[in-house]
Scaffold this active site. Structure first.
Site, mmCIF file in Angstrom:
data_model
loop_
_atom_site.group_PDB
_atom_site.id
_atom_site.type_symbol
_atom_site.label_atom_id
_atom_site.label_comp_id
_atom_site.label_asym_id
_atom_site.label_seq_id
_atom_site.Cartn_x
_atom_site.Cartn_y
_atom_site.Cartn_z
ATOM 1 N N GLU A 1 -16.075 -0.920 -3.795
ATOM 2 C CA GLU A 1 -16.538 -0.139 -4.939
ATOM 3 C C GLU A 1 -17.173 1.146 -4.424
ATOM 4 O O GLU A 1 -17.837 1.140 -3.385
ATOM 5 C CB GLU A 1 -17.565 -0.914 -5.773
ATOM 6 C CG GLU A 1 -17.000 -2.075 -6.561
ATOM 7 C CD GLU A 1 -17.055 -3.379 -5.800
ATOM 8 O OE1 GLU A 1 -17.699 -3.406 -4.722
ATOM 9 O OE2 GLU A 1 -16.462 -4.366 -6.266
ATOM 10 N N TYR B 1 -11.007 7.220 1.280
ATOM 11 C CA TYR B 1 -10.385 5.914 1.085
ATOM 12 C C TYR B 1 -8.921 6.061 0.680
ATOM 13 O O TYR B 1 -8.065 5.280 1.123
ATOM 14 C CB TYR B 1 -11.158 5.120 0.032
ATOM 15 C CG TYR B 1 -12.564 4.765 0.460
ATOM 16 C CD1 TYR B 1 -12.822 4.261 1.730
ATOM 17 C CD2 TYR B 1 -13.648 4.948 -0.400
ATOM 18 C CE1 TYR B 1 -14.110 3.944 2.131
ATOM 19 C CE2 TYR B 1 -14.941 4.630 -0.011
ATOM 20 C CZ TYR B 1 -15.169 4.136 1.255
ATOM 21 O OH TYR B 1 -16.442 3.824 1.647
#
Length: 396
Positions: free
Chosen positions: A349, A361
């Site tokens: 998260e 990411y």
């Protein structure tokens, strides 16, 4: 001769199901169709069922549902003879939680019988409709997963489509959808709506004996991700600048970790929370980056691994050492360790406002799969991102 159809009705099928009823106490876990829940089947009858509660802005709690079902039925975990879990597709988190519980029980009880049922076959059984059929499964806010089953009950195709009439207008034959997809327009004359909670529907299926359980199969249960990420991961490894090296972190590194955490975040974890993640545990991974000359910790990453999946909890780099590839090196090191542990999926998260981290990411193969509203204490949403390691190409 074709493969046997597990959904065929008739006297012969009924007799076979009766003979195949699971004996003893079988725990049923279903989280793919949120909120899902748990149930207990004993000697061919559903004796307890509980839906998974959902706190505002949080995921349904399947663990609580499981504990309540066991309490309601007066059955201990040690008395279970089997476990059946929903395999998805559907809710990423719900599916992972159900499978993680099933795998953990199988590890603790090596002889425990287990089985899995995918969402499409569960909905077909709950609808009582003979294949061939189309099945619609929730897939995010804007799309649905359209699965097509042939006359033998085998899934022959699965693809994501938009939640609008045009995408579903030309479907031939019967379409099955759960009641939660009430915003998806399909032909009323050719649509069967399943409004029974998914965990109760799965428990009913188990009670009939239509789900064969196999001893020791729990460890091999895998999620049915029929529409995986299209991400292609970069080559392995990431070089650190000279003078830096990756180290394993231990409880005695807590003060250094707390220092980097407080310098990195406005809402840092407490020392107690960080200390718990540094405690020796086979499922915990704690990595740091230190300077050769000074020994100073300049970054760290924490992750947990269980049941073939990994969750990255924290990646933090001290502000004065950012934009030097350190965070990327830690993420790649975590992915390499995940592969070494035969992990299939890595999740994390990240704050929706943390655009540099999101970009990092995504470059490393993660895709956006969901949103957790008001996830952080200040009310900000969290972006849920996942990386399927099985899609990684071989290194050149």
């Amino acid at each position: 001769m074709g493969r046997a159809n597990p959904f065929r009705r008739g006297r012969e099928q009924t007799l076979m199901a009766t003979r195949g009823q699971a004996s003893g106490a079988v725990l049923v876990l279903e989280g793919a169709l949120a909120p899902g829940g748990a149930a207990l089947v004993r000697d061919g009858a559903v004796v307890a069922a509980r839906g998974a509660g959902r706190a505002p802005g949080r995921q349904p709690d399947l663990f609580v549902a499981m504990r309540r079902v066991l309490d309601d039925a007066g059955v201990s975990v040690g008395a279970l003879s089997g476990v059946v879990a929903g395999l998805g597709p559907g809710s990423f988190t719900g599916t992972r939680v159900a499978l993680s519980i099933a795998r953990a029980l199988s590890v603790a009880r090596p002889g425990l019988s287990a089985a899995g049922v995918d969402t499409a076959r569960l909905l077909v059984a709950a609808a009582g409709v003979e294949p061939p059929v189309h099945v619609l499964i929730p897939w995010g806010r804007r799309r649905v997963l359209l699965a097509t089953l042939d006359a033998e009950g085998a899934v022959v195709s699965a693809r994501c489509v938009a939640r609008d009439p045009a995408a579903l207008r030309d479907l031939a034959g019967v379409t099955i959808r759960p009641a939660v997809l009430d915003d998806v327009a399909t032909s009323p004359e050719r649509t069967v709506v399943v409004d029974r909670p998914s965990h109760e529907a799965l428990a009913d299926l188990v009670a009939t004996g239509a789900v064969p359980l196999v001893a020791g199969a729990g460890r091999t249960l895998a999620p049915a991700y029929w529409a995986p990420s299209d991400a292609v991961l970069p080559p392995r490894g990431a070089r650190l600048a000279d003078g830096l090296h990756v180290v394993e972190l231990a409880p005695e590194d807590l003060d250094d970790v707390v220092s980097v955490e407080r310098a990195s975040f406005d809402d840092p974890w407490s020392p107690a929370m960080l200390g718990a993640e540094l405690a020796p545990d086979a499922g915990r991974i704690a990595l740091g980056v230190r300077e050769h000359d000074t020994g100073r910790l300049v970054a760290f990453a924490l992750a947990r691994e269980a049941g073939g999946e990994m969750n990255i909890l924290v990646v933090a780099t001290h502000p004065d050492r950012r934009r030097q590839g350190i965070g990327r090196a830690l993420v790649r090191e975590l992915l390499d360790r995940a592969r070494a542990r035969q992990v299939e999926r890595v999740d994390l998260e990240v704050r929706v406002s943390n655009l540099p981290a999101i970009a990092l990411y995504e470059r490393e193969g993660f895709t956006r799969v969901g949103l957790r509203p008001r996830y952080y204490r200040d009310g900000e949403d969290a972006l849920l991102m996942s990386c399927l390691l099985a899609r990684r190409p071989a290194a050149p």
